[in-house]
Design a protein around this motif. Structure first.
Motif, PDB file in Angstrom:
ATOM      1  N   ALA A  82      11.473  15.432   1.809  1.00 33.70           N
ATOM      2  CA  ALA A  82      11.532  15.331   0.341  1.00 33.70           C
ATOM      3  C   ALA A  82      11.824  13.886  -0.062  1.00 33.70           C
ATOM      4  CB  ALA A  82      12.612  16.261  -0.202  1.00 33.70           C
ATOM      5  N   ILE A  83      10.960  13.348  -0.916  1.00 36.91           N
ATOM      6  CA  ILE A  83      11.234  12.062  -1.576  1.00 36.91           C
ATOM      7  C   ILE A  83      11.879  12.476  -2.894  1.00 36.91           C
ATOM      8  CG2 ILE A  83      10.220   9.944  -2.527  1.00 36.91           C
ATOM      9  CD1 ILE A  83       9.690  10.215   0.481  1.00 36.91           C
ATOM     10  N   ARG A  84      13.179  12.268  -3.003  1.00 37.68           N
ATOM     11  CA  ARG A  84      13.912  12.897  -4.111  1.00 37.68           C
ATOM     12  C   ARG A  84      14.863  11.911  -4.760  1.00 37.68           C
ATOM     13  NH1 ARG A  84      17.209  15.924  -1.132  1.00 37.68           N
ATOM     14  NH2 ARG A  84      15.663  17.491  -0.704  1.00 37.68           N
ATOM     15  N   LEU A  93      16.466   2.490  -5.798  1.00 37.28           N
ATOM     16  CA  LEU A  93      15.254   3.308  -5.590  1.00 37.28           C
ATOM     17  C   LEU A  93      14.865   3.312  -4.124  1.00 37.28           C
ATOM     18  CD1 LEU A  93      12.543   2.465  -8.259  1.00 37.28           C
ATOM     19  CD2 LEU A  93      13.931   4.533  -8.087  1.00 37.28           C
ATOM     20  N   PHE A  94      14.342   4.417  -3.651  1.00 39.12           N
ATOM     21  CA  PHE A  94      13.818   4.482  -2.288  1.00 39.12           C
ATOM     22  C   PHE A  94      12.406   3.883  -2.270  1.00 39.12           C
ATOM     23  CE2 PHE A  94      11.208   6.764   0.845  1.00 39.12           C
ATOM     24  CZ  PHE A  94      11.862   6.343   1.993  1.00 39.12           C
ATOM     25  N   ALA A  95      12.133   3.061  -1.255  1.00 35.05           N
ATOM     26  CA  ALA A  95      10.769   2.559  -0.988  1.00 35.05           C
ATOM     27  C   ALA A  95      10.212   1.702  -2.126  1.00 35.05           C
ATOM     28  CB  ALA A  95       9.823   3.721  -0.679  1.00 35.05           C
ATOM     29  N   TRP A  98       6.745  -3.093  -0.893  1.00 30.68           N
ATOM     30  CA  TRP A  98       5.449  -2.792  -0.274  1.00 30.68           C
ATOM     31  C   TRP A  98       5.636  -2.431   1.194  1.00 30.68           C
ATOM     32  CZ3 TRP A  98       1.717  -1.882  -3.401  1.00 30.68           C
ATOM     33  CH2 TRP A  98       1.494  -2.639  -4.551  1.00 30.68           C
ATOM     34  N   HIS A  99       4.929  -1.410   1.639  1.00 36.61           N
ATOM     35  CA  HIS A  99       4.961  -1.044   3.059  1.00 36.61           C
ATOM     36  C   HIS A  99       3.779  -0.150   3.404  1.00 36.61           C
ATOM     37  CE1 HIS A  99       6.934   2.327   1.012  1.00 36.61           C
ATOM     38  NE2 HIS A  99       6.669   3.081   2.061  1.00 36.61           N
ATOM     39  N   ALA A 100       3.510  -0.017   4.710  1.00 39.58           N
ATOM     40  CA  ALA A 100       2.599   1.006   5.232  1.00 39.58           C
ATOM     41  C   ALA A 100       3.495   1.940   6.038  1.00 39.58           C
ATOM     42  CB  ALA A 100       1.542   0.382   6.139  1.00 39.58           C
ATOM     43  N   CYS A 113       0.539  12.289   2.686  1.00 37.98           N
ATOM     44  CA  CYS A 113       0.292  13.188   1.548  1.00 37.98           C
ATOM     45  C   CYS A 113       1.597  13.351   0.784  1.00 37.98           C
ATOM     46  CB  CYS A 113      -0.124  14.572   2.036  1.00 37.98           C
ATOM     47  SG  CYS A 113      -1.583  14.576   3.078  1.00 37.98           S
ATOM     48  N   LEU A 114       1.503  13.328  -0.529  1.00 43.80           N
ATOM     49  CA  LEU A 114       2.671  13.598  -1.380  1.00 43.80           C
ATOM     50  C   LEU A 114       2.284  14.662  -2.384  1.00 43.80           C
ATOM     51  CD1 LEU A 114       4.299  10.182  -2.493  1.00 43.80           C
ATOM     52  CD2 LEU A 114       5.244  11.862  -0.901  1.00 43.80           C
ATOM     53  N   LEU A 115       3.091  15.696  -2.439  1.00 42.64           N
ATOM     54  CA  LEU A 115       2.850  16.793  -3.389  1.00 42.64           C
ATOM     55  C   LEU A 115       3.921  16.737  -4.481  1.00 42.64           C
ATOM     56  CD1 LEU A 115       1.418  19.463  -4.180  1.00 42.64           C
ATOM     57  CD2 LEU A 115       3.001  20.642  -2.627  1.00 42.64           C
ATOM     58  N   MET A 249      -3.192  11.815  -1.520  1.00 42.42           N
ATOM     59  CA  MET A 249      -3.287  11.425  -0.099  1.00 42.42           C
ATOM     60  C   MET A 249      -3.772   9.986  -0.053  1.00 42.42           C
ATOM     61  SD  MET A 249      -6.822  13.207   1.360  1.00 42.42           S
ATOM     62  CE  MET A 249      -6.482  12.956   3.081  1.00 42.42           C
ATOM     63  N   TRP A 250      -3.207   9.205   0.864  1.00 44.46           N
ATOM     64  CA  TRP A 250      -3.683   7.819   0.977  1.00 44.46           C
ATOM     65  C   TRP A 250      -3.840   7.441   2.437  1.00 44.46           C
ATOM     66  CZ3 TRP A 250       1.374   8.616  -0.930  1.00 44.46           C
ATOM     67  CH2 TRP A 250       2.404   8.082  -0.169  1.00 44.46           C
ATOM     68  N   ASP A 251      -4.597   6.358   2.611  1.00 42.40           N
ATOM     69  CA  ASP A 251      -4.905   5.845   3.937  1.00 42.40           C
ATOM     70  C   ASP A 251      -3.932   4.711   4.247  1.00 42.40           C
ATOM     71  OD1 ASP A 251      -5.986   4.635   6.175  1.00 42.40           O
ATOM     72  OD2 ASP A 251      -8.068   4.956   5.544  1.00 42.40           O
ATOM     73  N   LYS A 258       4.192   1.263  -2.807  1.00 46.58           N
ATOM     74  CA  LYS A 258       5.612   1.159  -3.141  1.00 46.58           C
ATOM     75  C   LYS A 258       5.931   2.001  -4.367  1.00 46.58           C
ATOM     76  CE  LYS A 258       5.643  -3.182  -5.796  1.00 46.58           C
ATOM     77  NZ  LYS A 258       6.312  -4.483  -5.897  1.00 46.58           N
ATOM     78  N   ALA A 259       7.201   2.408  -4.434  1.00 51.10           N
ATOM     79  CA  ALA A 259       7.669   3.236  -5.549  1.00 51.10           C
ATOM     80  C   ALA A 259       8.070   2.351  -6.719  1.00 51.10           C
ATOM     81  CB  ALA A 259       8.872   4.058  -5.087  1.00 51.10           C
ATOM     82  N   THR A 260       8.053   2.921  -7.916  1.00 46.25           N
ATOM     83  CA  THR A 260       8.587   2.222  -9.099  1.00 46.25           C
ATOM     84  C   THR A 260       9.552   3.153  -9.836  1.00 46.25           C
ATOM     85  OG1 THR A 260       6.892   2.963 -10.673  1.00 46.25           O
ATOM     86  CG2 THR A 260       6.388   0.974  -9.407  1.00 46.25           C
TER      87      THR A 260
END
Ligand code: SIN
Length: 281
Positions: A82-84, A93-95, A98-100, A113-115, A249-251, A258-260
């Motif tokens: 969970a990204i919560r 903030l988490f993340a 920039w990152h892979a 994938c993020l739902l 979904m991303w590659d 990154k999160a905002t």
């Protein structure tokens, strides 16, 4: 239902409709989605009535589960994290850099994938930076400077016991588990060819990249800082705005993300799986 793919009009990203991800997918549909994923790098599927079983089935259809260190999975699941962030949470903030995902692994995930579970009414966009573009429009002089470099990756800055998410990180609702394993290092080419498309692009960035093989550390950090500001330049960026019921979904091999913030006072939760490295079949 025919699949409809609408490019975002930005540096990457497309919106995909005409598919119900709460149902098992036909092989032809999986192949169409995979082709769109490789072309657009980030796919958003709005208005899905998906649960965790559907998220797992979707992830399996695109290559199986990646290995997710440093996160505890949600109860009852082995491969979903969970990204919560709670409405009153004060931790950074988490993340937000920039990152892979998990680029410090020997065989990092092909994708993520993020739902959407709980989406705030505003803010909380996720940014993506197209690293094929970042490479392709670079000057020939800089391309030849970077082309053969080997980057040294590690999880130590975020996930070591004294790292960003280590002992000093208190009050976070996400279940992050720092450990000594974060000190391991892993080399990868700085500009690999994408394993499925052959297109070159920068892989990962300063943060998970902690040095360059054979380069003085001061020089390497200066190069990586300079490169990072290029990698995240506005012209390479897609800003993804979340909607309730959306799957993304991303590659990981072609974009950074990154999160905002901007959703103070509101809860945000996404369920996340990683897609295992491509096995070539
Ligand atoms: C992540 O990097 O996995 C999280 C992205 C986000 O929260 O928008």
């Amino acid at each position: 239902m025919p699949l409809r793919i609408e490019p975002s009009g930005q540096a990457c990203g497309a919106r995909v409709t005409g598919v119900d991800l709460a149902q098992p997918l036909e092989p032809a549909t999986i192949a169409q989605i995979r082709a769109a994923w490789l072309e657009h790098h980030v796919l958003a599927f709005p208005d899905q009535a998906m649960g965790d079983d559907d998220l797992e089935r979707f992830t399996l259809a695109f290559g199986g589960f990646g290995e997710d260190p440093f996160f505890a999975p949600i109860p009852g699941r082995q491969h979903i994290a969970a990204i919560r962030r709670e409405a009153d949470e004060q931790s950074p903030l988490f993340a937000e850099n920039w990152h892979a995902d998990w680029s410090f692994q020997a065989h990092p995930p092909a994708g993520t994938c993020l739902l959407a579970i709980d989406i705030p009414p505003h803010g909380g966009d996720t940014l993506f930076a197209n690293q094929h573009l970042a490479w392709e429009v670079l000057s020939p002089e800089k391309q030849s400077r970077y082309a053969d470099l080997i980057a040294i990756h590690s999880a130590r800055l975020p996930y070591a016991p004294d790292g960003t998410y280590g002992a000093k990180d208190t009050g976070r609702s996400m279940d992050i588990r720092p450990s000594e394993a974060a000190f391991a290092v892993q080399p990868h080419p700085l500009v690999p060819a994408h394993p499925e498309t052959g297109r070159r692009g920068f892989y990962s960035t300063l943060g998970y990249i902690i040095g360059i093989e054979g380069m003085d550390q001061g020089e390497a950090v200066a190069l990586l800082m300079d490169l990072q500001s290029w990698q995240g330049d506005d012209r390479f960026v897609y800003r993804h705005a979340w909607e309730p019921g959306m799957l993304l979904m991303w590659d990981n091999r072609s974009v950074l993300h990154k999160a905002t913030g901007g959703y103070e006072g509101f809860r945000r939760e996404l369920h996340r799986t990683t897609i295992a490295a491509w096995s070539g079949s």
